[in-house]
Design an enzyme around this catalytic site. Structure first.
Site, PDB file in Angstrom:
ATOM      1  CB  CYS A 113      -0.950   0.006   1.191  1.00 10.82           C
ATOM      2  SG  CYS A 113      -2.150  -1.333   1.125  1.00 10.82           S
ATOM      3  CG  HIS A 249      -3.215   3.761   2.529  1.00  9.14           C
ATOM      4  ND1 HIS A 249      -3.652   3.369   1.286  1.00  9.14           N
ATOM      5  CD2 HIS A 249      -3.178   2.633   3.294  1.00  9.14           C
ATOM      6  CE1 HIS A 249      -3.859   2.055   1.299  1.00  9.14           C
ATOM      7  NE2 HIS A 249      -3.586   1.595   2.507  1.00  9.14           N
ATOM      8  CG  ASN A 279      -6.523  -0.541   1.423  1.00 15.11           C
ATOM      9  OD1 ASN A 279      -5.900  -0.038   0.491  1.00 15.11           O
ATOM     10  ND2 ASN A 279      -5.931  -1.079   2.474  1.00 15.11           N
TER      11      ASN A 279
HETATM   12  N1  COA Z   1     -18.075  -8.567   9.740  1.00 14.34           N
HETATM   13  C1  COA Z   1     -18.459  -8.873  10.980  1.00 14.34           C
HETATM   14  N2  COA Z   1     -17.600  -9.209  11.955  1.00 14.34           N
HETATM   15  C2  COA Z   1     -16.297  -9.215  11.641  1.00 14.34           C
HETATM   16  C3  COA Z   1     -15.820  -8.908  10.348  1.00 14.34           C
HETATM   17  C4  COA Z   1     -16.774  -8.586   9.389  1.00 14.34           C
HETATM   18  N3  COA Z   1     -16.433  -8.259   8.121  1.00 14.34           N
HETATM   19  N4  COA Z   1     -14.482  -8.991  10.350  1.00 14.34           N
HETATM   20  C5  COA Z   1     -14.094  -9.354  11.593  1.00 14.34           C
HETATM   21  N5  COA Z   1     -15.213  -9.496  12.373  1.00 14.34           N
HETATM   22  C6  COA Z   1     -15.265  -9.856  13.772  1.00 14.34           C
HETATM   23  C7  COA Z   1     -14.037 -10.597  14.226  1.00 14.34           C
HETATM   24  O1  COA Z   1     -14.175 -11.970  13.904  1.00 14.34           O
HETATM   25  C8  COA Z   1     -14.070 -10.357  15.709  1.00 14.34           C
HETATM   26  O2  COA Z   1     -14.983 -11.256  16.299  1.00 14.34           O
HETATM   27  P1  COA Z   1     -14.687 -11.912  17.746  1.00 14.34           P
HETATM   28  O3  COA Z   1     -14.535 -10.731  18.679  1.00 14.34           O
HETATM   29  O4  COA Z   1     -15.880 -12.737  17.960  1.00 14.34           O
HETATM   30  O5  COA Z   1     -13.411 -12.664  17.560  1.00 14.34           O
HETATM   31  C9  COA Z   1     -14.677  -8.959  15.841  1.00 14.34           C
HETATM   32  O6  COA Z   1     -15.315  -8.688  14.586  1.00 14.34           O
HETATM   33  C10 COA Z   1     -13.693  -7.853  16.154  1.00 14.34           C
HETATM   34  O7  COA Z   1     -12.578  -8.009  15.329  1.00 14.34           O
HETATM   35  P2  COA Z   1     -11.378  -7.007  15.435  1.00 14.34           P
HETATM   36  O8  COA Z   1     -10.325  -7.446  14.484  1.00 14.34           O
HETATM   37  O9  COA Z   1     -10.987  -6.804  16.871  1.00 14.34           O
HETATM   38  O10 COA Z   1     -12.062  -5.664  14.954  1.00 14.34           O
HETATM   39  P3  COA Z   1     -11.394  -4.259  14.757  1.00 14.34           P
HETATM   40  O11 COA Z   1     -12.187  -3.236  15.462  1.00 14.34           O
HETATM   41  O12 COA Z   1      -9.908  -4.292  14.989  1.00 14.34           O
HETATM   42  O13 COA Z   1     -11.597  -3.994  13.201  1.00 14.34           O
HETATM   43  C11 COA Z   1     -10.396  -4.140  11.133  1.00 14.34           C
HETATM   44  C12 COA Z   1     -11.060  -4.902  12.275  1.00 14.34           C
HETATM   45  C13 COA Z   1      -9.816  -5.135  10.147  1.00 14.34           C
HETATM   46  C14 COA Z   1     -11.442  -3.273  10.462  1.00 14.34           C
HETATM   47  C15 COA Z   1      -9.291  -3.231  11.717  1.00 14.34           C
HETATM   48  O14 COA Z   1      -8.490  -3.979  12.575  1.00 14.34           O
HETATM   49  C16 COA Z   1      -8.455  -2.622  10.664  1.00 14.34           C
HETATM   50  O15 COA Z   1      -8.896  -1.778   9.915  1.00 14.34           O
HETATM   51  N6  COA Z   1      -7.170  -2.981  10.611  1.00 14.34           N
HETATM   52  C17 COA Z   1      -6.262  -2.441   9.655  1.00 14.34           C
HETATM   53  C18 COA Z   1      -6.519  -3.082   8.349  1.00 14.34           C
HETATM   54  C19 COA Z   1      -5.797  -2.402   7.266  1.00 14.34           C
HETATM   55  O16 COA Z   1      -5.850  -1.221   7.171  1.00 14.34           O
HETATM   56  N7  COA Z   1      -5.121  -3.204   6.449  1.00 14.34           N
HETATM   57  C20 COA Z   1      -4.445  -2.724   5.338  1.00 14.34           C
HETATM   58  C21 COA Z   1      -3.312  -1.878   5.748  1.00 14.34           C
HETATM   59  S1  COA Z   1      -2.604  -1.222   4.341  1.00 14.34           S
END
Ligand code: COA
Length: 322
Positions: A113, A249, A279
């Site tokens: 990215c 980004h 993204n």
């Molecule tokens: N729909 C519903 N539930 C979902 C889900 C979805 N699409 N994706 C994950 N979950 C669930 C998980 O399984 C987890 O469940 P659990 O608590 O029962 O285990 C719960 O939601 C919370 O997951 P968590 O990972 O703690 O959520 P979060 O608040 O951290 O948000 C992201 C997840 C991925 C949105 C966030 O971590 C994020 O944006 N990370 C950076 C990703 C990114 O930018 N990547 C590219 C970088 S270039």
């Protein structure tokens, strides 16, 4: 002294749009979860026969038109992508042929990215060294081809697209400061294992997919970007209030908001496209830049802070005088 300046921008998005609601018909997810955790409401998805080169070509043609140039005017092409059409030849060489360029250097750059920012720093260095006058830099990715559509942790986060800029030599600076980093100790937190360089690939026949530890990536991105923007402004000898726009980004609205808050910038000074595009990896920053310009928000003379964070981890940014 010679400097580089952005003299044209363009973008392209595939015509098919997929809403959160559409995704929730096949995945255990919801519009409410996706939009509240990420800010994403929809994404564009490439057609089955549409490659990163196809997307790059459309964005590049628009950027060249905006700069009033043709492919034959270019001295260098850099394409930032993690989803090239082939392992080789590069997207850049294919694009060179499609744009009718002369024999000039053309190469792909892979920093996930952060690829566009890496490309911008590279293009700026080529121009300031005096070896090129006009550079085409494209960020393009087709992550829909490398997503596991059964994995709700990753499938909802990405979209396809391309953004392009043309840089030209200038007597006045267009890139006021730049910083790029990589820290390979975090390689396995965000990856698409392919093992093409090992015999294992021959045996496994495994499809390469995005694998990510979302919360860990989130935490590291927020902290690295806070340090990065502080360093970029110090190098440019600017205060945050002297910026006209943050062009970040577009991975997650909460990461963008945290960076803006760190800079004490109001959200009116932030270009946000994550809701519409999700993204788009290497395309994300040039796409947001071109949208900001075409919407009339970004004007000539504005000071912009461009930044990105991605797999590696890699991260980087530039302060730009547009
Ligand atoms: N729909 C519903 N539930 C979902 C889900 C979805 N699409 N994706 C994950 N979950 C669930 C998980 O399984 C987890 O469940 P659990 O608590 O029962 O285990 C719960 O939601 C919370 O997951 P968590 O990972 O703690 O959520 P979060 O608040 O951290 O948000 C992201 C997840 C991925 C949105 C966030 O971590 C994020 O944006 N990370 C950076 C990703 C990114 O930018 N990547 C590219 C970088 S270039």
């Amino acid at each position: 002294m010679i400097f580089s300046k952005i003299i044209g921008t363009g973008h392209y998005l595939p015509s098919r749009m997929v809403s959160n609601e559409e995704l929730s018909r096949t995945l255990d997810t919801s519009d409410e979860w996706i939009s509240s955790r990420t800010g994403i409401r929809q994404r564009h998805i490439a057609a089955a026969d549409e490659s990163s080169v196809d997307l790059a070509q459309r964005a590049a043609e628009r950027a060249l038109a905006a700069a009033g140039l043709q492919g034959s005017d270019l001295d260098l092409i850099i394409v930032a992508t993690s989803t090239p059409e082939h392992i080789f030849p590069s997207d850049a060489s294919q694009l060179q042929q499609r744009l009718g360029c002369r024999p000039i250097p053309a190469f792909d750059m892979q920093a996930a990215c952060s690829g566009f920012i890496y490309g911008l720093v590279t293009a700026d260095n080529f121009i300031r060294a005096g070896s090129c006058q006009r550079v085409l830099l494209v960020g393009c990715d087709v992550f829909s081809h490398i997503l596991n559509w059964q994995d709700r942790n990753t499938a909802v986060l990405f979209g396809d697209g391309a953004g392009a800029v043309v840089l030209g030599a200038s007597p006045t600076p267009g890139i006021l400061s730049s910083v790029i980093y990589s820290d390979g100790q975090y390689c396995n937190l965000l990856q698409v294992p392919l093992n093409v360089g090992t015999a294992e690939n021959q045996r496994s026949q495994r499809q390469p997919y995005v694998e990510m530890s979302g919360s860990e990536v989130f935490r590291r991105a927020v902290s690295a970007l806070a340090d990065l923007v502080t360093e970029l402004l110090a190098k440019a000898e600017l205060r945050p209030e002297q910026l006209d726009f943050l062009v970040p980004h577009q991975a997650n609205a909460r990461i963008i908001t945290a960076t803006a808050k760190h800079l004490n910038l109001p959200l009116e000074k932030v270009i946000m496209t994550v809701a519409e595009h999700a993204n788009t990896s290497a395309a994300s920053v040039p796409l947001a830049l071109d949208v900001g310009i075409r919407r009339g928000q970004i004007q000539p003379g504005h000071r912009l802070l461009l930044e990105a964070f991605g797999a590696g981890f890699t991260w980087g940014g530039c302060v730009v005088q547009y």
